[in-house]
Design an enzyme around this catalytic site. Structure first.
Site, short mmCIF file in Angstrom:
data_model
loop_
_atom_site.label_atom_id
_atom_site.label_comp_id
_atom_site.label_asym_id
_atom_site.label_seq_id
_atom_site.Cartn_x
_atom_site.Cartn_y
_atom_site.Cartn_z
CG ASP B 40 -45.77 91.60 29.00
OD1 ASP B 40 -46.81 91.67 28.33
OD2 ASP B 40 -45.18 90.52 29.24
CG ASP B 42 -50.04 86.37 29.68
OD1 ASP B 42 -50.40 85.68 30.63
OD2 ASP B 42 -50.75 86.59 28.67
CG ASP B 259 -42.34 87.86 29.77
OD1 ASP B 259 -42.97 88.78 29.19
OD2 ASP B 259 -42.57 86.66 29.55
#
Lengths: 320, 320
Positions: B40, B42, B259
């Protein structure tokens, strides 16, 4: 007495009773079994600014028969004072205390619980005017458009007001990114109350245009905040408590009239009222048939006891 | 090797393994067990426009170890071409085909199914640029503010384009009432496809400001339309099918780094990848502990196999 044109003739298997198919004696017993009649507005009494023909006559006849009338609307865009004008213009009799709008009830709720802080209002002046009447401070409503880039909005432009202790979300055609961001940010504080005036997905519409309701605004804020609101309007239970406490109504002798299963009728079911659905608004007989098949208690609660095509059809059945 | 500062020391009961607590031999086996690493962006590689220190070194080291790298981002606001700039500026190596943005994947999906009509885009140019690349017609993006009253909007101002055969909803800081109304109206036609680039509720944020994600926009449209979208981004299954079909990856030899439990890690769990959560973004160890206690399969799927405070912590563990 059987109404030949009644849609119920084709729907013999439905548990919901077509009111116009009842005999004279049963109609009389039906009417006599109520002291209080609650009615929804949009889709039952009017569509937008247009009267649904005969709805005013039906309501005024109920009143003349000695029934206590309450207009229960989830539409938060007007204050009760503003609603009075609309009712009178369309030929209804109505006093302020008979109008239970979700804007009024939201202000009432905060007042009841002794709320002393300030409200972030994601809605319109219907809400702020009612808050003013009970002396609760609030933010201003109106456009709050996205005029900068997101970085600026996040880093410096957004100042949170430490006085805010509640967020009320209602219908707001000025929905914007900054408003969702502010509501979500206030709600990060778990002590901040989260009220929704209502969660109607759509307004009744006769065209191919789907008209988004307050539920769409609430859904956006709910997603951002990761929390569910207390729903003040139908089918929330605050209305029942309010009606019992302030107006001493007897739920068993109360009729709820509405056009929508998951707000009007579900409220009635939850509160122990009898329920009557009109087919001039959102829900249809096909919907009722679907709900009847469900195993879900909430969906079953959307099934009305009675239905009628339009309130006007009730008038000839009523005792003179 | 045990990292003294590792948060895992206080969380002895968690099933999720702290990667830095593994010994040298286990770390080597861990790394050798993957051919492909999906990450991922961001909250893992950067926060907004700022690099998360060391994330670039970690990714470039994986690449030097011969791993196939894919950047899998739900953020639909950029086209792949625009992402390339961002990656290079922050010190990552990246080619267009390694960037699987939800904007690109949405266009790819429509192309895969042979979609020939026009798309109503409730999002930004990240989506329209990718649609242009596969030759799919679309509406223009940008502000569409509420400039008239609702009656006018419904009765005359809104013209629906009969060519529209799909609605794509992504992040759009210009969310407005007319856009929700149009998306909802197109989706009234059950043949109109409903795609969401992603349903992330919030962007990672270090401040007290909650930054609404595309999920808030999708929630509003979903409520208005009364339908659920096909989610193209994480944790939707289109990514897995795409990666297997176009890049012939072996799910069992693939690591997903993220995250956020309910997008990155859930995607990994569903696809049979191993999963590594970093704590530099949205989800925390407290979240993992909560998810572990759930009976809900989807929530359990958010529990990662491994976690690490930050990607930078992985670098010293990697074989030279």
């Amino acid at each position: 007495m059987t109404s030949i044109g009644c849609v119920c003739m084709a729907k013999g298997t439905m548990k919901t009773i077509c009111l116009t198919s009842l005999g004279k004696h049963d109609i009389k017993s039906f009417i006599n079994s109520f002291d209080t009649i609650l009615t929804d507005c949009d889709g039952v009494l009017w569509l937008g600014s247009e009267l649904i023909p005969g709805a005013n006559i039906a309501l005024n006849t109920f009143r003349n028969l000695g029934k206590k009338i309450f207009y229960v609307t989830n539409n938060s865009t007007k204050s009760r004072e503003e609603y009075i004008d609309k009712f009178r213009k369309l030929g209804f009799v109505a006093s302020e205390e008979e109008i239970l709008s979700s804007s009024y009830l939201s202000a009432r709720y905060l007042n009841d619980i002794g709320f002393k802080k300030k409200v972030y209002v994601f809605g319109t002046s219907g809400i702020t005017k009612e808050l003013d009447k009970v002396g609760i401070h609030h933010t201003e409503v109106g456009p709050d458009p996205m005029v900068c880039d997101m970085g600026t909005l996040v880093s410096s432009k957004t100042k949170l007001d430490p006085e805010i202790g509640a967020v009320i979300v209602g219908f707001d055609e000025q929905i914007s990114y900054p408003k969702i961001l502010k509501a979500g940010s206030y709600l990060k504080n778990p002590d901040c109350l989260f009220l929704a005036t209502n969660t109607d997905q759509q307004f009744p519409s006769k065209s191919n245009i789907v008209i988004p309701g307050a539920g769409c605004i609430v859904a956006a804020v709910e997603c951002c905040a990761g929390r569910k609101p207390k729903v003040i309007g139908k089918p929330g239970d605050y209305i029942r408590d309010y009606l019992i406490k302030k107006h001493n109504i007897n739920p068993q002798r109360t009729l709820m009239i509405g056009d929508r299963g998951n707000t009007d009728i579900l409220l009635g079911t939850r509160c122990g009222f009898k329920t009557l659905m009109v087919l001039t608004g959102v829900s249809s007989l096909v919907d009722i048939e679907q709900w009847e098949k469900s195993d879900d208690k909430e969906i079953l609660g959307c099934v009305p006891n009675y239905y009628v095509n339009t309130l006007a059809d009730v008038v000839p059945l009523l005792p003179k």
